[in-house]
Scaffold this active site. Structure first.
Site, PDB file in Angstrom:
ATOM      1  N   ASP A 189      21.090 -48.614   9.029  1.00 10.53           N
ATOM      2  CA  ASP A 189      20.079 -49.161  10.111  1.00 10.53           C
ATOM      3  C   ASP A 189      18.623 -48.301   9.691  1.00 10.53           C
ATOM      4  OD1 ASP A 189      18.758 -50.455  11.849  1.00 10.53           O
ATOM      5  OD2 ASP A 189      20.277 -49.949  13.348  1.00 10.53           O
TER       6      ASP A 189
ATOM      7  N   ASP B  40      26.108 -56.073  11.086  1.00 12.56           N
ATOM      8  CA  ASP B  40      26.285 -55.499  12.465  1.00 12.56           C
ATOM      9  C   ASP B  40      26.375 -56.567  13.573  1.00 12.56           C
ATOM     10  OD1 ASP B  40      27.185 -53.475  14.214  1.00 12.56           O
ATOM     11  OD2 ASP B  40      25.610 -52.126  13.226  1.00 12.56           O
TER      12      ASP B  40
ATOM     13  N   GLU C 295      31.731 -55.914  13.325  1.00 18.43           N
ATOM     14  CA  GLU C 295      31.832 -56.709  14.399  1.00 18.43           C
ATOM     15  C   GLU C 295      32.526 -55.785  15.371  1.00 18.43           C
ATOM     16  OE1 GLU C 295      34.320 -59.593  17.368  1.00 18.43           O
ATOM     17  OE2 GLU C 295      34.776 -57.813  15.860  1.00 18.43           O
TER      18      GLU C 295
ATOM     19  N   ARG D 268      35.318 -54.600  10.571  1.00 23.33           N
ATOM     20  CA  ARG D 268      35.709 -53.058  11.301  1.00 23.33           C
ATOM     21  C   ARG D 268      36.756 -53.830  12.303  1.00 23.33           C
ATOM     22  NH1 ARG D 268      31.485 -49.659  12.529  1.00 23.33           N
ATOM     23  NH2 ARG D 268      32.594 -49.159  14.261  1.00 23.33           N
TER      24      ARG D 268
ATOM     25  N   ASP E 142      32.750 -47.375  16.991  1.00 21.44           N
ATOM     26  CA  ASP E 142      32.078 -46.303  16.051  1.00 21.44           C
ATOM     27  C   ASP E 142      33.013 -44.971  15.949  1.00 21.44           C
ATOM     28  OD1 ASP E 142      30.022 -48.441  15.525  1.00 21.44           O
ATOM     29  OD2 ASP E 142      28.362 -47.303  16.010  1.00 21.44           O
TER      30      ASP E 142
END
Length: 410
Positions: free
Chosen positions: A97, A175, A208, A226, A230
């Site tokens: 990002d 994302d 996701e 994913r 996180d």
């Protein structure tokens, strides 16, 4: 817990989890019926030629967050080469990002941030490619990315996919922040189709977070998905994510992998033994091995972990089967998974506070009961002199593991 109770408990758990998510999967299927499903399904497994084995490389987010620029990206590419990591398979250099301006240009295109990427992303891609590496980029299936410092790709999927292809992008982490409220099962296939039409094979990483169990619907849509939220650089975060990711083991295969998030090895929040556990579980889980530390300044200890050729070979094994937990007794676990050449990857994990012995039984890891087995210790880099029949027992330190490759010899 008795072995019988343990053996019964695991299938029941899997049945409960499966029944819980099946309604969600059926809903996503009905939503997608309005799209050209045959077009999406062409992406299944190897149709874009990518993801035959789990991707390996580096991602900027875990260590640098938004503090990135083109100089650092180029230096990281240099470091992958000079350290020898690129020769081990670490070939993706992935920008996360915060790389773009907050507004698109007059043509609707994403604009690399002038203060940090003054040469533009194509120039960075050209540099990375000149090193024999691949460049990854980040976007979001929403109006803004998770940092809210740059636009997402919602409504601009085809435009952005063409832009990424023109720049020479090889990998897209996509994302799931700041959306319009529609389901990921609606938004993610739009980018899938856009990438397919872009004219360039681009690895599609679905970020996701596991909210709608993308392991159950991700294989026609992306090359990895994913399965969890996180990761943080702590033992508790890492080990709980490993648990969540393991539930979906049966859905991993060449062309599409469960993704428990990037590696934290080398960022300083865990002990050496804990980082060895981290790297070992990611390897046997056939997870993407994306380094998340500053590889320009890696310690010898970190390098020894992430450059372990024997452990990497398990991750990259062509059989492509994710290991599972086959026995749990309190804080002690046995993980196992088949490898090519009639071999088995075996992990003995001690999650508890004290040193203890752990036993793996052949019946649990699907080795014929009377087989004589040779064991290779992948962290000690030695084949054990003893041959094993029926079981293998080892003493394992607290928050540590033993990782073996087992090979029947008689």
């Amino acid at each position: 817990m008795s072995r019988r109770a343990m053996v019964i408990k695991m299938p029941i758990l899997m049945i409960l989890i499966s029944s819980m998510v099946m309604t969600m999967v059926e809903s996503s299927r009905s939503v997608n019926n309005g799209h050209d499903d045959s077009e999406i399904l062409r992406r299944h497994l190897l149709t874009n030629g990518l993801g035959v084995t789990p991707p390996m490389g580096w991602n900027s987010w875990n260590h640098f967050s938004c503090n990135i620029d083109e100089k650092m990206i180029k230096e990281t590419a240099d470091a992958l080469v000079t350290t020898g990591l690129s020769k081990l398979g670490y070939n993706y250099v992935n920008i996360d990002d915060c790389w773009a301006e907050i507004s698109r240009d007059s043509k609707g295109s994403l604009v690399p941030k002038k203060s940090t990427f003054p040469s533009g992303i194509k120039a960075v891609a050209d540099y990375v490619h000149s090193k024999g590496l691949k460049l990854g980029i980040y976007s979001d299936a929403g109006y803004f990315t998770c940092s809210k410092t740059m636009p997402g790709s919602l409504g601009y999927e085809e435009h952005d996919a063409k832009t990424f292809a023109e720049w020479g992008i090889d990998y897209l982490k996509y994302d799931n922040c700041n959306s319009d409220g529609s389901k990921p099962t609606v938004r993610y296939p739009v980018m899938t189709r856009a990438l397919m039409k872009s004219g360039r094979p681009i690895f599609h990483s679905l970020c996701e977070w596991g909210d709608m169990h993308p392991a159950l619907w991700g294989s026609p849509v992306g090359n990895s998905w994913r399965t969890t939220n996180d990761i943080k650089d702590t033992w508790l975060s890492m080990i709980s994510i490993a648990d969540m990711n393991e539930v979906y083991a049966e859905h991993a295969r060449p062309g599409g992998w469960n993704d428990p998030d990037m590696l934290e090895v080398g960022n300083g929040g865990m002990t050496k033994d804990e980082y060895i556990v981290h790297f070992s579980i990611w390897a046997i889980s056939k997870a993407p091995l994306l380094l998340g530390c500053d590889i320009r300044n890696m310690t010898k200890e970190t390098m020894e972990i992430v450059a372990n050729k024997e452990v990497i070979a398990i991750n990259q094994d062509p059989h492509g089967v994710q290991a599972k937990k086959v026995r749990m007794e309190g804080d002690l676990e046995v993980w196992a998974g088949p490898l090519s050449g009639y071999r088995v990857a075996l992990l003995l994990l001690n999650r508890g506070p004290s040193r203890t012995s752990i036993t793996a039984l052949w019946e649990d890891i699907e080795i014929p009961a009377n087989s004589i087995v040779e064991a290779r210790d992948l962290w000690e880099h030695q084949t054990l002199k003893q041959k094993f029949v029926g079981n293998l027992t080892a003493t394992v330190d607290s928050h540590a593991c033993k990782l073996y490759v087992l090979k029947p010899v008689a």
